[in-house]
Design a protein around this motif. Structure first.
Motif, PDB file in Angstrom:
ATOM      1  N   PRO A 112      45.525  43.824  46.695  1.00 11.14           N
ATOM      2  CA  PRO A 112      44.729  43.203  45.627  1.00 11.14           C
ATOM      3  C   PRO A 112      43.678  42.280  46.217  1.00 11.14           C
ATOM      4  N   LYS A 113      42.893  41.633  45.371  1.00  4.43           N
ATOM      5  CA  LYS A 113      41.926  40.657  45.841  1.00  4.43           C
ATOM      6  C   LYS A 113      42.654  39.517  46.545  1.00  4.43           C
ATOM      7  N   THR A 114      41.974  38.882  47.497  1.00  6.69           N
ATOM      8  CA  THR A 114      42.607  37.808  48.263  1.00  6.69           C
ATOM      9  C   THR A 114      42.972  36.620  47.391  1.00  6.69           C
ATOM     10  N   SER A 115      42.344  36.503  46.231  1.00  5.68           N
ATOM     11  CA  SER A 115      42.663  35.384  45.337  1.00  5.68           C
ATOM     12  C   SER A 115      43.993  35.574  44.619  1.00  5.68           C
ATOM     13  N   GLU A 116      44.570  36.774  44.706  1.00  4.84           N
ATOM     14  CA  GLU A 116      45.827  37.043  44.022  1.00  4.84           C
ATOM     15  C   GLU A 116      46.997  36.716  44.943  1.00  4.84           C
ATOM     16  N   PRO A 117      47.913  35.812  44.555  1.00  4.20           N
ATOM     17  CA  PRO A 117      49.018  35.416  45.432  1.00  4.20           C
ATOM     18  C   PRO A 117      50.003  36.551  45.674  1.00  4.20           C
ATOM     19  N   LEU A 118      50.577  36.559  46.867  1.00  5.20           N
ATOM     20  CA  LEU A 118      51.473  37.620  47.283  1.00  5.20           C
ATOM     21  C   LEU A 118      52.875  37.095  47.573  1.00  5.20           C
ATOM     22  N   TRP A 164      46.003  47.588  44.072  1.00  2.92           N
ATOM     23  CA  TRP A 164      44.542  47.594  44.125  1.00  2.92           C
ATOM     24  C   TRP A 164      43.957  47.873  42.744  1.00  2.92           C
ATOM     25  N   GLN A 165      42.714  47.478  42.596  1.00  2.00           N
ATOM     26  CA  GLN A 165      41.983  47.726  41.356  1.00  2.00           C
ATOM     27  C   GLN A 165      40.620  48.320  41.686  1.00  2.00           C
ATOM     28  N   PRO A 166      40.053  49.104  40.783  1.00  4.24           N
ATOM     29  CA  PRO A 166      38.676  49.562  40.977  1.00  4.24           C
ATOM     30  C   PRO A 166      37.720  48.405  40.728  1.00  4.24           C
ATOM     31  N   ALA A 167      36.449  48.649  40.955  1.00  4.26           N
ATOM     32  CA  ALA A 167      35.437  47.666  40.573  1.00  4.26           C
ATOM     33  C   ALA A 167      35.560  47.387  39.078  1.00  4.26           C
ATOM     34  N   PRO A 168      35.419  46.126  38.659  1.00  2.00           N
ATOM     35  CA  PRO A 168      35.557  45.807  37.232  1.00  2.00           C
ATOM     36  C   PRO A 168      34.657  46.643  36.330  1.00  2.00           C
ATOM     37  N   LEU A 169      33.457  46.990  36.811  1.00  2.61           N
ATOM     38  CA  LEU A 169      32.558  47.789  35.983  1.00  2.61           C
ATOM     39  C   LEU A 169      33.113  49.196  35.760  1.00  2.61           C
ATOM     40  N   ILE A 170      33.795  49.751  36.763  1.00  2.88           N
ATOM     41  CA  ILE A 170      34.398  51.068  36.615  1.00  2.88           C
ATOM     42  C   ILE A 170      35.550  51.011  35.608  1.00  2.88           C
ATOM     43  N   ALA A 171      36.380  49.982  35.722  1.00  2.00           N
ATOM     44  CA  ALA A 171      37.473  49.824  34.765  1.00  2.00           C
ATOM     45  C   ALA A 171      36.927  49.640  33.350  1.00  2.00           C
TER      46      ALA A 171
END
Length: 277
Positions: free
Chosen positions: A38-44, A97-104
């Motif tokens: 995921p994005k680095t801002s998301e805690p693991l 993981w997530q796609p680009a927000p615009l794609i979602a």
């Protein structure tokens, strides 16, 4: 923000039992599978065996991730997960993981709003393939083009992990020749471009789109150079540039979004109209 659970044990051990919401990426595969995180801002929360826990934690921290829990995998831990109803065995790995927000947003908002049916799609500069794999998971038949063989290999691995099939082509898009010569006019119902700008491609994109076909273009705008790369003006869109180039289309979205690091990017979606190009 909910925790993302990452299991860094060998895959065979993961299959024997794991946290029900965990993603499996063995520690020795982390460097080549960063695009699955995921994005680095998301805690693991990270799970690993005693001999690899420190390695996994150190690697992820060095890449900017917030490892809020680094948990050694033990039999008591397995028992506690079972007691809490958080135990699962088998090969099913959660997608972090997530796609680009615009794609979602295109899939969840624009497709139903404009009654867009999945068809053949082309991802130009597809990289590790998150966008095109996500689109394939939602019915699109995607082909991805990139210059870097390693990126295409990762895209195929990502597609395999999600049990979908994509086509990938290695191609230099900047030779001055038509890089899409094997494709028919109006072949694609969808073309996506993310974080890549080579203006000579614009006429070919128009040729490849079928009537009613969608172009999604998201790349860096002028002003991004104040925050980092790219700084070359050839790689930065001017305000209103895409709307001018694709003025003959039906423009569904034309705005500027800001990444977490402050860089402005285009959020542009248009639809080819009958009789064009």
């Amino acid at each position: 923000m909910p925790l993302a659970h990452l299991d860094c044990r060998p895959f065979a051990a993961f299959c024997q039992g794991h946290h029900a919401h965990a993603c499996s990426i063995p520690v020795d595969e982390l460097p080549s599978r960063m695009h699955e995180l995921p994005k680095t801002s998301e805690p693991l929360t990270v799970y690993a065996n005693a001999d690899t826990l420190q390695t996994a934690n150190a690697f992820l921290t060095s890449k900017g991730y917030q490892v809020v829990q680094a948990i050694e995998w033990t039999l008591p831990l397995a028992a506690s997960l079972q007691a809490a109803g958080l135990w699962q065995n088998g090969a099913q790995s959660q997608r972090l993981w997530q796609p680009a927000p615009l794609i979602a947003r295109f899939v969840t908002e624009f497709m139903p709003a404009y009654q867009i049916q999945p068809g053949q799609g082309l991802d130009i500069g597809c990289g590790a393939g998150r966008d095109m794999v996500y689109l394939t998971m939602h019915g699109w038949q995607m082909t991805g083009i990139d210059y870097i063989p390693g990126a295409l290999q990762r895209a195929q691995q990502l597609a395999s992990s999600q049990h979908v099939t994509v086509t990938t082509l290695q191609r230099d898009l900047e030779t001055g020749q038509d890089p899409f010569s094997e494709f028919a006019d109006g072949q694609f119902a969808l073309i996506t471009v993310a974080r890549y700008l080579h203006r000579p491609l614009f006429p070919w994109l128009q040729r490849l789109l079928k009537p009613g076909g969608i172009l999604i273009y998201q790349t860096f705008m002028q002003g991004a150079e104040q925050f980092g790369s790219p700084r070359n003006p050839n790689f930065l869109l001017k305000p209103g540039e895409l709307a001018q180039v694709f003025a003959h289309t039906d423009i569904l979205l034309d705005t500027v979004e800001t990444l977490d690091d402050g860089r402005p990017v285009s959020a542009f979606i248009c639809r080819q109209v009958a009789g064009c190009p």
